[in-house]
Structures are given as C-alpha cells and as structure tokens.
Scaffold this motif. Structure first.
Motif, PDB file in Angstrom:
ATOM      1  N   SER A   1       0.683  -1.159  -0.029  1.00 43.02           N
ATOM      2  CA  SER A   1      -0.153  -0.075   0.116  1.00 43.02           C
ATOM      3  C   SER A   1       0.965   1.432   0.016  1.00 43.02           C
ATOM      4  O   SER A   1       1.683   1.373   1.085  1.00 43.02           O
ATOM      5  CB  SER A   1      -0.959  -0.001   1.254  1.00 43.02           C
ATOM      6  OG  SER A   1      -1.839   1.218   1.103  1.00 43.02           O
ATOM      7  N   ILE A   2       0.616   2.159  -0.936  1.00 42.40           N
ATOM      8  CA  ILE A   2       1.568   3.439  -0.882  1.00 42.40           C
ATOM      9  C   ILE A   2       0.517   4.496  -0.695  1.00 42.40           C
ATOM     10  O   ILE A   2       1.112   5.759  -0.886  1.00 42.40           O
ATOM     11  CB  ILE A   2       2.319   3.329  -2.497  1.00 42.40           C
ATOM     12  CG1 ILE A   2       1.075   3.431  -3.585  1.00 42.40           C
ATOM     13  CG2 ILE A   2       3.029   2.462  -2.572  1.00 42.40           C
ATOM     14  CD1 ILE A   2       1.936   3.849  -4.808  1.00 42.40           C
ATOM     15  N   ARG A   3      -0.763   4.057  -0.765  1.00 35.93           N
ATOM     16  CA  ARG A   3      -1.762   5.453  -0.374  1.00 35.93           C
ATOM     17  C   ARG A   3      -2.851   5.057   0.733  1.00 35.93           C
ATOM     18  O   ARG A   3      -3.064   3.840   1.016  1.00 35.93           O
ATOM     19  CB  ARG A   3      -2.576   5.749  -1.764  1.00 35.93           C
ATOM     20  CG  ARG A   3      -1.818   6.031  -2.809  1.00 35.93           C
ATOM     21  CD  ARG A   3      -2.365   6.479  -3.854  1.00 35.93           C
ATOM     22  NE  ARG A   3      -1.427   6.741  -5.167  1.00 35.93           N
ATOM     23  CZ  ARG A   3      -0.747   7.678  -5.252  1.00 35.93           C
ATOM     24  NH1 ARG A   3      -0.663   8.714  -4.429  1.00 35.93           N
ATOM     25  NH2 ARG A   3       0.100   7.735  -6.569  1.00 35.93           N
ATOM     26  N   ASP A   4      -3.443   6.166   1.332  1.00 35.45           N
ATOM     27  CA  ASP A   4      -4.375   5.792   2.440  1.00 35.45           C
ATOM     28  C   ASP A   4      -5.549   5.809   1.505  1.00 35.45           C
ATOM     29  O   ASP A   4      -5.930   5.804   0.457  1.00 35.45           O
ATOM     30  CB  ASP A   4      -4.309   7.007   3.414  1.00 35.45           C
ATOM     31  CG  ASP A   4      -4.815   8.367   2.708  1.00 35.45           C
ATOM     32  OD1 ASP A   4      -5.268   8.447   1.764  1.00 35.45           O
ATOM     33  OD2 ASP A   4      -4.595   9.457   3.469  1.00 35.45           O
ATOM     34  N   LYS A   5      -6.830   5.603   2.384  1.00 32.46           N
ATOM     35  CA  LYS A   5      -8.063   5.112   1.826  1.00 32.46           C
ATOM     36  C   LYS A   5      -8.633   6.211   0.941  1.00 32.46           C
ATOM     37  O   LYS A   5      -9.273   5.910   0.159  1.00 32.46           O
ATOM     38  CB  LYS A   5      -9.017   4.911   3.005  1.00 32.46           C
ATOM     39  CG  LYS A   5     -10.298   4.690   2.675  1.00 32.46           C
ATOM     40  CD  LYS A   5     -11.295   4.361   3.808  1.00 32.46           C
ATOM     41  CE  LYS A   5     -12.795   3.970   3.363  1.00 32.46           C
ATOM     42  NZ  LYS A   5     -13.469   3.654   4.603  1.00 32.46           N
ATOM     43  N   ASP A   6      -8.111   7.480   1.369  1.00 34.14           N
ATOM     44  CA  ASP A   6      -8.493   8.624   0.480  1.00 34.14           C
ATOM     45  C   ASP A   6      -7.851   9.027  -0.705  1.00 34.14           C
ATOM     46  O   ASP A   6      -7.882   9.761  -1.531  1.00 34.14           O
ATOM     47  CB  ASP A   6      -8.621   9.996   1.302  1.00 34.14           C
ATOM     48  CG  ASP A   6      -9.689   9.756   2.434  1.00 34.14           C
ATOM     49  OD1 ASP A   6     -10.627   9.288   2.218  1.00 34.14           O
ATOM     50  OD2 ASP A   6      -9.328  10.707   3.484  1.00 34.14           O
ATOM     51  N   GLY A   7      -6.788   8.124  -1.035  1.00 30.75           N
ATOM     52  CA  GLY A   7      -6.078   8.097  -2.315  1.00 30.75           C
ATOM     53  C   GLY A   7      -4.888   9.009  -2.031  1.00 30.75           C
ATOM     54  O   GLY A   7      -3.869   9.355  -2.962  1.00 30.75           O
ATOM     55  N   ASN A   8      -4.074   9.499  -0.797  1.00 32.25           N
ATOM     56  CA  ASN A   8      -3.161  10.408  -0.580  1.00 32.25           C
ATOM     57  C   ASN A   8      -1.981   9.441  -0.452  1.00 32.25           C
ATOM     58  O   ASN A   8      -1.924   8.407   0.616  1.00 32.25           O
ATOM     59  CB  ASN A   8      -3.667  11.244   0.425  1.00 32.25           C
ATOM     60  CG  ASN A   8      -4.609  12.157   0.188  1.00 32.25           C
ATOM     61  OD1 ASN A   8      -4.863  12.874  -0.938  1.00 32.25           O
ATOM     62  ND2 ASN A   8      -5.876  12.234   1.113  1.00 32.25           N
ATOM     63  N   ALA A   9      -0.931   9.927  -0.792  1.00 32.60           N
ATOM     64  CA  ALA A   9       0.420   9.365  -0.387  1.00 32.60           C
ATOM     65  C   ALA A   9       0.801   9.542   1.182  1.00 32.60           C
ATOM     66  O   ALA A   9       0.107  10.431   1.861  1.00 32.60           O
ATOM     67  CB  ALA A   9       1.399   9.971  -1.296  1.00 32.60           C
ATOM     68  N   PHE A  10       1.363   8.219   1.741  1.00 32.90           N
ATOM     69  CA  PHE A  10       1.666   8.321   3.140  1.00 32.90           C
ATOM     70  C   PHE A  10       2.770   9.453   3.556  1.00 32.90           C
ATOM     71  O   PHE A  10       3.667   9.301   2.893  1.00 32.90           O
ATOM     72  CB  PHE A  10       1.963   7.155   3.599  1.00 32.90           C
ATOM     73  CG  PHE A  10       0.810   5.899   3.613  1.00 32.90           C
ATOM     74  CD1 PHE A  10      -0.089   6.189   4.157  1.00 32.90           C
ATOM     75  CD2 PHE A  10       1.339   4.925   2.723  1.00 32.90           C
ATOM     76  CE1 PHE A  10      -1.218   5.050   4.011  1.00 32.90           C
ATOM     77  CE2 PHE A  10       0.206   3.996   2.496  1.00 32.90           C
ATOM     78  CZ  PHE A  10      -0.948   3.805   3.308  1.00 32.90           C
ATOM     79  N   ASP A  11       2.502  10.266   4.422  1.00 30.56           N
ATOM     80  CA  ASP A  11       3.243  11.283   4.914  1.00 30.56           C
ATOM     81  C   ASP A  11       3.774  10.914   6.180  1.00 30.56           C
ATOM     82  O   ASP A  11       3.003  10.860   7.309  1.00 30.56           O
ATOM     83  CB  ASP A  11       2.411  12.575   5.055  1.00 30.56           C
ATOM     84  CG  ASP A  11       3.212  13.663   5.297  1.00 30.56           C
ATOM     85  OD1 ASP A  11       4.281  13.708   5.874  1.00 30.56           O
ATOM     86  OD2 ASP A  11       2.685  15.069   4.889  1.00 30.56           O
TER      87      ASP A  11
END
Length: 469
Positions: free
Chosen positions: A350-360
């Motif tokens: 997984s490279i993105r959260d549920k909302d489609g944003n990259a993990f910060d």
C-alpha cells in the motif's frame, strides 16, 4: 577576391558541419535512450550485484559462505523491502567451478524456515522450507551450471540454472523477538550447509558471519555507477538466448563482453541522464499503482504485476510474453524471486491511504487488521521509506507482527496498528515510527496464507489518517 573565396568555402562547408552536428546529437540520443532500456532490462542483476558487492566489501563474507543478521532486521539493513520479523541468512554462490549444494535442514518442533533460491537474474529456481518444495523435510538442493548434463547422486534435488551466479535467502522463522527465541532461530539457521557437489562425500565446514551491525546498503544507485554493476555481471555470465537483442544496445553504451568498460566524460554524462530517466520512468509506473488485491477499490495491491508473477513462475518460457518493463519496476522496489507465490508467502503493498493520498511520515495513520487472519504461520506489517524502498533510517523498529506477544488486540481479536512520528497515547505497543520528513509505504506479509485468504473471505482494511496524538 579573397573575401568572396572564403565565403564560398564557408557556404560549401556549412551543410557538412550542420550534418556532423546533427549526427552527433542523434548518436547521443541513441546512447541516452539505450541507457534507459539497459537500466530497465538490467535492474534485477544490478540489484543482485549491489547486494553481493556490499557483502564482499563490508563484511567478512565471501561467495560460497553465509552471512546472517543475528537479530531481527533494523534500519542498518538497507536492502529493498526486507522482512524485519525473521532471521535472515544469505548465501551467494557461483557454479563456474561446478554444481553447488545447498543442504537445508528439516523443520523441527519449534523451528522452520522459508527459503528462496534464485539466479543472478533473480529468476526463481525453487522455494524451500515448511511450505516449499520439500514441505519441511529439508533437502540437498543442487544448483547446476549452464549445460550441465551429468547424473546426480541419489537424494539430490537438481536446480538447472541459465547462468553461473545466484543466491539463496533463508528466513529462519521466529516464535517471538525475545532473546531466547532469536538465539534458537540463529542456532537452527546454522544447520544449513553450503559446499561443492564435488565435496559431497566429505563436505567442508560452512562459514557463517554475523553482519547485524554492518550498514549494509544495497539500495539502487541512480547514477552512472549503475552501469559498472551491470557491466560486471555481463562480463561474468553467459548470454541467455531471450536477451541477445540487448547485445548491440549495450555495445552502444560501451558494455561489451571481454572488453573494458571505460566511458569517457561525455558518455558518462549521457549515461547519467539515461539512468535518471529510467528512475523517473520506473517511479512513475510504481506510483501509478499495481493491480488492487482485496477488491477493485482496495489500496492494497499485488506485490508485482500478475503477468510478471506468471512469467517468472514459468521461467519466462511463454513464447508471446516477456514482461521486461514490469520486471524492471518490481526490482526497483524489491529483491528475490518466488517460485510459488502464495504457497509459502504472499505480500500486499500500500502506497496510499483510503482517500488516495500518499503516506506522509509527519502524519498519523491507523490500520485495522481484522481478526482470524487466514495464515498458517504469521502476519506482519512493515513501513519502508517511500523513496529508497528500504527500512526507514534511524527509527526504533520497522514493523508489528502477530509474533509479538505484547501486541494489543481488540475484544474480537482484531488489531489496530498506528504509523506516524509519535505514538498515540496508550498505543505505543501497536505503533510503528515514521520519519516526519519523508514519505513511507507499507507491506503486509502473510506467511502460510490459506485458501480463505485468496478467496477474499478475509479483507484487510485500507489505512486511514487520524488526528495527531
């Protein structure tokens, strides 16, 4: 009169000079373009050679010996997406002087391993261990050099390789991260043996070197040195028939068998441009996302492209398929090849959260792992640096695993894991630290996944961002 003569000479020379200048540009473009293709094609062997050179240059280990990490991996191991919830043993081998035996131990009541044996191209030769070819019985796996036809003695398992070099990754399973279990895992791993087939009647002692305190950095070097690694393997290994189309392309960038690779300053600048373009290309493809796994909208994806998985499991024998580009993407973020992905282990990325944003790395996230995970061994979730695909540097730990006795479970057996720069209050046991200045990515590992896992009767939730602690 002299002025008119000079003008005539310049006019006559002009087109030739212009043509020469254009030809130089065209040839430069060819070098740069072929450098991109060479990088995408060659990244599996460069990945392999980077690890091998780290062993040779930074550890006591040699080809034919075993290096191991005498504790669960921490950030000092800068290989691509490793598993910090197993004890790693690694052996590089060469069959130039004859077949090599990898004599692997049977599983015991409280000890087992998951192993993968691959070529220098990281093409899987076989999986071994509790859920591998031997089904936990152990065995004497023999890697054979190209063209080897002699009959093996009874009791040996032949693995025919297309090239001379390769390596084995042997993961000695952990009951927990406690000292006693770690020592037991090390003792079990040291039961593996490596020796030439010619010495099978009286094998020499296998040499083991603990490299747990070595900064072992084999992350991809996106600079002109990439081609030094590629050239080294090209010089060492025979051409595989399906790759002969690359002979002239490599020659155009200065890599030619039995000749020195000595690019001049101008060529090196073009190679640098090429490798940077390759980096951008592979990163863009990775960022676009792999196919989703648990559902069409899941942010958890397959560990690699399905066509690549299929091709590797068939030794690239399909006549109408050779997914080199997809292979290039895969080996930019991972290493090792698995013959039977899903039998012994399966990974999801997984490279993105549920909302489609990259993990910060500066924000906080929660992953809900439903109870009764359908695995025979264990599951784990690991955080990696998004740019390097290695363990995040200078953090206390990289993962949480079902092997951790202190992992806090909810009443229904599910587990909530947290990722971020600080642990949420009261959640420290279930927290994985991140670097607030960098992005990260996650990998879910299922060791011994069952049919229920692949039937998607159990679904891993997407990661959600939560308020900072």
């Amino acid at each position: 009169m002299r002025s008119i003569a000079l003008l005539c000479m310049l006019l006559l020379a002009g087109p030739a000079l212009s043509a020469d200048r254009t030809a130089r540009q065209v040839f430069d473009q060819e070098i740069e373009r072929n450098a991109v293709q060479a990088a995408v094609w060659g990244i599996p062997v460069v990945n392999y050679d980077l690890m091998r050179q780290e062993m040779l240059e930074k550890t006591p280990g040699k080809v034919g010996q075993v290096i191991y990490w005498g504790r669960p991996l921490d950030w000092r191991n800068q290989t691509l997406t490793p598993n910090p919830d197993a004890l790693y043993f690694m052996v590089f081998f060469s069959t130039k002087d004859g077949p090599v035996v990898l004599d692997l131990p049977p599983a015991e009541e409280k000890a087992s391993f998951n192993g993968n044996i691959v070529t220098a191209w990281q093409l899987p030769l076989e999986d071994a261990g509790l859920l591998g070819y031997d089904k936990g019985k152990g065995g004497k796996f023999v890697v054979l050099p190209p063209g080897y036809t002699d009959k093996l003695p009874d009791g040996f398992i032949p693995l025919q390789s297309e090239v001379y070099g390769g390596y084995m990754l042997f993961r000695s399973n952990l009951a927990s991260h406690g000292d006693a279990d770690v020592h037991a895992s090390i003792d079990y791993g040291k039961k593996l043996k490596v020796y030439p087939l010619s010495a099978a009647a009286n094998p020499p002692e296998t040499v083991f070197s603990d490299v747990k305190d070595v900064l072992f950095d084999s992350t991809i070097r996106w600079d002109a040195s990439f081609f030094d690694n590629l050239n080294r393997v090209v010089q060492e290994e025979p051409w595989i028939s399906r790759d002969r189309v690359m002979i002239d392309q490599l020659k155009s960038i200065g890599i030619e068998k039995d000749k020195p690779f000595e690019p001049d300053r101008h060529t090196k600048s073009l190679l640098t441009k090429g490798i940077k373009e390759a980096e951008a290309l592979l990163e863009a493809k990775y960022d676009a996302g792999l196919p989703p796994f648990f559902s069409e909208k899941s942010r958890w994806t397959f560990p690699a492209y399905p066509d690549l998985i299929k091709a590797m499991q068939s030794d690239f024998a399909e006549q109408d398929a050779y997914p080199v580009d997809h292979r290039g993407v895969a080996y930019s973020y991972a290493y090792i090849g698995i013959k039977r992905l899903g039998a012994g282990q399966f990974y999801a990325i997984s490279i993105r959260d549920k909302d489609g944003n990259a993990f910060d790395g500066g924000k906080t996230y929660r992953l809900h792992v439903p109870g009764n995970v359908p695995v025979q061994q264990y599951w784990s979730v690991t955080a990696y640096d998004r740019q390097t695909h290695a363990l995040i540097k200078n953090v206390a730990r990289a993962s949480r695993s079902s092997q951790i006795p202190e992992l806090v479970k909810n009443g229904d057996g599910s587990v909530d894991l947290y990722f971020g720069p600080k642990a949420p209050k009261g959640k420290g046991t279930n927290w994985v630290p991140t670097d607030p200045k960098r992005q990260f990515e996650l990998m879910f590992r299922a060791y011994g996944p069952t049919k229920e896992f692949f039937d998607k009767k159990w679904v891993l939730s997407d990661v959600v961002r939560v308020a900072a602690p």
